[in-house]
Write a protein that holds these residues in place. Structure first.
Motif, PDB file in Angstrom:
ATOM      1  N   ALA A  88       8.373   1.699   2.257  1.00 58.65           N
ATOM      2  CA  ALA A  88       9.733   1.179   2.291  1.00 58.65           C
ATOM      3  C   ALA A  88       9.732  -0.303   2.601  1.00 58.65           C
ATOM      4  CB  ALA A  88      10.533   1.941   3.354  1.00 58.65           C
ATOM      5  N   ASN A  89      10.492  -1.093   1.805  1.00 58.74           N
ATOM      6  CA  ASN A  89      10.658  -2.505   2.104  1.00 58.74           C
ATOM      7  C   ASN A  89      11.635  -2.609   3.258  1.00 58.74           C
ATOM      8  OD1 ASN A  89       9.013  -3.378   0.003  1.00 58.74           O
ATOM      9  ND2 ASN A  89      10.699  -3.244  -1.467  1.00 58.74           N
ATOM     10  N   ASN A  90      11.300  -3.435   4.209  1.00 53.89           N
ATOM     11  CA  ASN A  90      12.116  -3.427   5.411  1.00 53.89           C
ATOM     12  C   ASN A  90      12.072  -4.748   6.121  1.00 53.89           C
ATOM     13  OD1 ASN A  90       9.644  -3.294   7.279  1.00 53.89           O
ATOM     14  ND2 ASN A  90       9.377  -1.598   5.840  1.00 53.89           N
ATOM     15  N   THR A  91      13.077  -4.987   6.947  1.00 51.89           N
ATOM     16  CA  THR A  91      13.114  -6.148   7.810  1.00 51.89           C
ATOM     17  C   THR A  91      13.832  -5.772   9.087  1.00 51.89           C
ATOM     18  OG1 THR A  91      13.236  -7.596   5.900  1.00 51.89           O
ATOM     19  CG2 THR A  91      13.871  -8.547   8.028  1.00 51.89           C
ATOM     20  N   VAL A 104      -5.377  -2.914   1.074  1.00 49.10           N
ATOM     21  CA  VAL A 104      -4.176  -2.092   0.962  1.00 49.10           C
ATOM     22  C   VAL A 104      -3.746  -1.616   2.344  1.00 49.10           C
ATOM     23  CG1 VAL A 104      -5.442   0.056   0.549  1.00 49.10           C
ATOM     24  CG2 VAL A 104      -3.103  -0.179  -0.280  1.00 49.10           C
ATOM     25  N   LEU A 105      -4.713  -1.487   3.261  1.00 49.15           N
ATOM     26  CA  LEU A 105      -4.448  -1.069   4.636  1.00 49.15           C
ATOM     27  C   LEU A 105      -5.352  -1.863   5.560  1.00 49.15           C
ATOM     28  CD1 LEU A 105      -3.284   0.984   6.776  1.00 49.15           C
ATOM     29  CD2 LEU A 105      -5.278   2.412   6.254  1.00 49.15           C
ATOM     30  N   ALA A 106      -4.806  -2.350   6.656  1.00 47.18           N
ATOM     31  CA  ALA A 106      -5.619  -3.111   7.606  1.00 47.18           C
ATOM     32  C   ALA A 106      -5.077  -2.944   9.019  1.00 47.18           C
ATOM     33  CB  ALA A 106      -5.646  -4.593   7.243  1.00 47.18           C
ATOM     34  N   ILE A 107      -5.978  -2.937   9.981  1.00 50.18           N
ATOM     35  CA  ILE A 107      -5.630  -3.009  11.392  1.00 50.18           C
ATOM     36  C   ILE A 107      -6.492  -4.085  12.032  1.00 50.18           C
ATOM     37  CG2 ILE A 107      -4.841  -0.630  11.669  1.00 50.18           C
ATOM     38  CD1 ILE A 107      -7.622   0.096  12.711  1.00 50.18           C
ATOM     39  N   ASN A 108      -6.048  -4.587  13.173  1.00 48.46           N
ATOM     40  CA  ASN A 108      -6.866  -5.552  13.907  1.00 48.46           C
ATOM     41  C   ASN A 108      -8.146  -4.875  14.379  1.00 48.46           C
ATOM     42  OD1 ASN A 108      -4.783  -4.237  15.823  1.00 48.46           O
ATOM     43  ND2 ASN A 108      -6.377  -4.963  17.225  1.00 48.46           N
ATOM     44  N   GLY A 109      -9.194  -5.662  14.563  1.00 44.17           N
ATOM     45  CA  GLY A 109     -10.488  -5.120  14.967  1.00 44.17           C
ATOM     46  C   GLY A 109     -10.733  -5.207  16.460  1.00 44.17           C
ATOM     47  N   ASP A 110     -11.922  -5.669  16.844  1.00 38.72           N
ATOM     48  CA  ASP A 110     -12.289  -5.698  18.267  1.00 38.72           C
ATOM     49  C   ASP A 110     -12.160  -7.074  18.900  1.00 38.72           C
ATOM     50  OD1 ASP A 110     -14.466  -7.096  17.256  1.00 38.72           O
ATOM     51  OD2 ASP A 110     -15.981  -5.668  17.936  1.00 38.72           O
ATOM     52  N   TYR A 111     -11.668  -8.059  18.142  1.00 39.15           N
ATOM     53  CA  TYR A 111     -11.496  -9.432  18.648  1.00 39.15           C
ATOM     54  C   TYR A 111     -12.789  -9.915  19.304  1.00 39.15           C
ATOM     55  CZ  TYR A 111      -8.426 -13.374  19.860  1.00 39.15           C
ATOM     56  OH  TYR A 111      -7.812 -14.608  19.930  1.00 39.15           O
ATOM     57  N   TYR A 112     -13.877  -9.837  18.537  1.00 34.34           N
ATOM     58  CA  TYR A 112     -15.194 -10.201  19.070  1.00 34.34           C
ATOM     59  C   TYR A 112     -15.214 -11.631  19.603  1.00 34.34           C
ATOM     60  CZ  TYR A 112     -16.032 -13.256  15.124  1.00 34.34           C
ATOM     61  OH  TYR A 112     -15.944 -14.295  14.236  1.00 34.34           O
ATOM     62  N   GLY A 113     -14.394 -12.518  19.019  1.00 36.81           N
ATOM     63  CA  GLY A 113     -14.414 -13.929  19.382  1.00 36.81           C
ATOM     64  C   GLY A 113     -13.868 -14.222  20.764  1.00 36.81           C
ATOM     65  N   ALA A 114     -13.216 -13.241  21.390  1.00 36.89           N
ATOM     66  CA  ALA A 114     -12.706 -13.437  22.746  1.00 36.89           C
ATOM     67  C   ALA A 114     -13.789 -13.221  23.793  1.00 36.89           C
ATOM     68  CB  ALA A 114     -11.532 -12.496  23.006  1.00 36.89           C
ATOM     69  N   ARG A 115     -14.960 -12.762  23.346  1.00 32.90           N
ATOM     70  CA  ARG A 115     -16.069 -12.501  24.268  1.00 32.90           C
ATOM     71  C   ARG A 115     -17.331 -13.155  23.726  1.00 32.90           C
ATOM     72  NH1 ARG A 115     -13.675  -8.140  22.734  1.00 32.90           N
ATOM     73  NH2 ARG A 115     -15.452  -7.476  21.477  1.00 32.90           N
ATOM     74  N   GLN A 116     -18.276 -13.437  24.601  1.00 33.14           N
ATOM     75  CA  GLN A 116     -19.531 -14.037  24.188  1.00 33.14           C
ATOM     76  C   GLN A 116     -20.656 -13.013  24.097  1.00 33.14           C
ATOM     77  OE1 GLN A 116     -20.557 -17.770  26.100  1.00 33.14           O
ATOM     78  NE2 GLN A 116     -18.422 -18.174  26.621  1.00 33.14           N
ATOM     79  N   THR A 144      -1.814  -4.425  15.398  1.00 30.37           N
ATOM     80  CA  THR A 144      -1.069  -4.669  14.163  1.00 30.37           C
ATOM     81  C   THR A 144      -1.596  -3.763  13.065  1.00 30.37           C
ATOM     82  OG1 THR A 144      -0.841  -7.015  14.772  1.00 30.37           O
ATOM     83  CG2 THR A 144      -0.315  -6.428  12.502  1.00 30.37           C
ATOM     84  N   MET A 145      -0.674  -3.190  12.300  1.00 34.22           N
ATOM     85  CA  MET A 145      -1.034  -2.438  11.101  1.00 34.22           C
ATOM     86  C   MET A 145      -0.309  -3.039   9.908  1.00 34.22           C
ATOM     87  SD  MET A 145      -0.513   1.610  10.086  1.00 34.22           S
ATOM     88  CE  MET A 145      -1.870   2.228  11.099  1.00 34.22           C
ATOM     89  N   VAL A 146      -1.076  -3.284   8.846  1.00 31.18           N
ATOM     90  CA  VAL A 146      -0.523  -3.832   7.611  1.00 31.18           C
ATOM     91  C   VAL A 146      -0.805  -2.842   6.485  1.00 31.18           C
ATOM     92  CG1 VAL A 146      -0.632  -5.727   5.935  1.00 31.18           C
ATOM     93  CG2 VAL A 146      -0.851  -6.202   8.385  1.00 31.18           C
ATOM     94  N   PHE A 147       0.227  -2.500   5.727  1.00 30.24           N
ATOM     95  CA  PHE A 147       0.074  -1.565   4.615  1.00 30.24           C
ATOM     96  C   PHE A 147       0.763  -2.142   3.388  1.00 30.24           C
ATOM     97  CE2 PHE A 147       1.454   2.359   2.293  1.00 30.24           C
ATOM     98  CZ  PHE A 147       0.192   2.802   1.941  1.00 30.24           C
ATOM     99  N   LYS A 148      -0.017  -2.388   2.340  1.00 27.82           N
ATOM    100  CA  LYS A 148       0.484  -2.947   1.086  1.00 27.82           C
ATOM    101  C   LYS A 148       1.303  -4.223   1.317  1.00 27.82           C
ATOM    102  CE  LYS A 148       1.702  -0.406  -2.253  1.00 27.82           C
ATOM    103  NZ  LYS A 148       2.498   0.493  -3.099  1.00 27.82           N
ATOM    104  N   GLY A 149       0.759  -5.084   2.159  1.00 25.63           N
ATOM    105  CA  GLY A 149       1.363  -6.387   2.394  1.00 25.63           C
ATOM    106  C   GLY A 149       2.487  -6.405   3.403  1.00 25.63           C
ATOM    107  N   GLU A 150       2.848  -5.271   3.967  1.00 24.90           N
ATOM    108  CA  GLU A 150       3.934  -5.192   4.941  1.00 24.90           C
ATOM    109  C   GLU A 150       3.388  -4.913   6.337  1.00 24.90           C
ATOM    110  OE1 GLU A 150       7.038  -5.787   4.206  1.00 24.90           O
ATOM    111  OE2 GLU A 150       6.855  -5.820   2.018  1.00 24.90           O
TER     112      GLU A 150
END
Length: 343
Positions: A72-75, A165-177, A310-316
């Protein structure tokens, strides 16, 4: 004259100390430090399409209507951020884990995705049920296609850059050494973070390892395709691995969350929950684990949460990312986990 000199030296010393401290903080947390450009994976995951996975995909395709590629397109009229308002309205009466409401679907010759929204623990939870023909379809990407410290981008931008087509944030490796970083078969960091890491193997199976007990090189040699270092482990062999009071560091007990789960045979779930708002309280680690167990997940791993979720699905942008409960916007992060599209 000597007093003036001493005073002047004191001021100069203070200025230098302040400048050095400021630079050290900027260097640690702000200034980008690219270390190595991401190269094409030198490991091919999986051995091809297995008959059982083909059957699972075919079954999903046969039970889905002809307009499978939709969301669904949404705002969100209140915050201005992208959100699925239609699904949110439907979900007000859904209070249990069972069922959920379908808010999006996607399929191609290699991938089938059903996206649902649930209402549980006074929170909105988004679940993408993913079946792929080969584990190589489960990919990761780094911000700006570069490995390094303080190199970040939003999940939605990285998803777009990688045709996800589907993405979520990962483990943010860059915040740790520290903490192992293996992405798409390439080893980028072999410094142990002394935590339990998630290994996604070339055959698509999940394995949990203690970084203090094995090296990143050994993991790579033994078929690691992705290694994510955040945690903790939520479920292992269908059993909850966290206690009711467990938490990540000094984080609050109820948070936005991101997790990934394994159902078996190239079958996964991506889970993101909202939190820290009046509409969505957020989940504890134990609640997240319990929720995923009810979904039938065998193995589950907690990724970076809070404002990163964050979850992104088909650009939304499907969920409502928030850091403090007052602003709805994406946090820039180091990396994503995603499923690429072919259509």
């Amino acid at each position: 004259m000597k007093k003036l000199n001493k005073k002047g030296l004191g001021v100069l010393y203070g200025v230098l100390l302040f400048s050095f401290s400021t630079y050290a903080l900027l260097d640690t947390f702000i200034i980008p430090h690219p270390m190595q450009s991401v190269m094409a994976s030198n490991v091919v995951a999986g051995t091809g399409i297995k008959e059982s996975v083909e059957a699972a995909i075919e079954e999903k395709l046969n039970t889905t209507n002809s307009s499978t590629e939709k969301v669904a397109n949404n705002t969100d009229a209140t915050s201005g951020s992208t959100a699925n308002t239609n699904a949110s309205n439907i979900l007000t009466d859904v209070q249990t884990v069972d069922g959920g409401t379908v808010i999006g679907e996607y399929s191609d010759s290699n991938t089938s995705i059903t996206l649902k929204q649930y209402r549980a623990y006074d929170s909105n939870i988004y679940v993408a049920d993913v079946t792929v023909s080969d584990a190589s379809a489960l990919k990761t990407a780094l911000a700006n296609n570069t490995y390094g410290r303080n190199i970040t981008d939003t999940t939605s931008n990285m998803a777009e850059d990688n045709n996800a087509v589907l993405a979520i944030n990962g483990d943010y490796y860059g915040a740790r050494q520290s903490g192992y970083v293996i992405r798409n078969g390439n080893l980028y960091r072999n410094t142990s973070g002394d935590r339990d890491a998630l290994v996604i193997k070339q055959n698509g199976e999940f394995e949990f390892v203690s970084e203090g007990e094995t090296s990143a090189e050994e993991l790579l040699q033994n078929g690691a395709y992705q290694v994510l270092s955040f945690g903790p482990v939520l479920l292992e062999d269908g059993e909850i691995s966290v206690g009711e009071n467990d938490e990540v560091g000094m984080a609050m007990a109820s948070n936005p969350r991101t997790a990934i789960g394994y159902l078996g045979n190239n079958h996964y779930v991506f889970v993101v929950s909202d939190g820290r708002t009046s509409e969505s309280a957020g989940l504890s680690l134990y609640e997240l684990a319990s929720f995923m167990k009810e979904l039938g997940v065998a193995d589950a791993y907690n990724l970076d949460g809070g404002g990163s979720s964050t979850m992104v699905f088909k650009g939304e942008i499907i969920n409502n990312p928030t850091t403090n409960g007052h602003s709805n916007q994406e946090r820039s992060v180091s990396d994503i986990v995603y499923i690429g599209g072919t259509n």
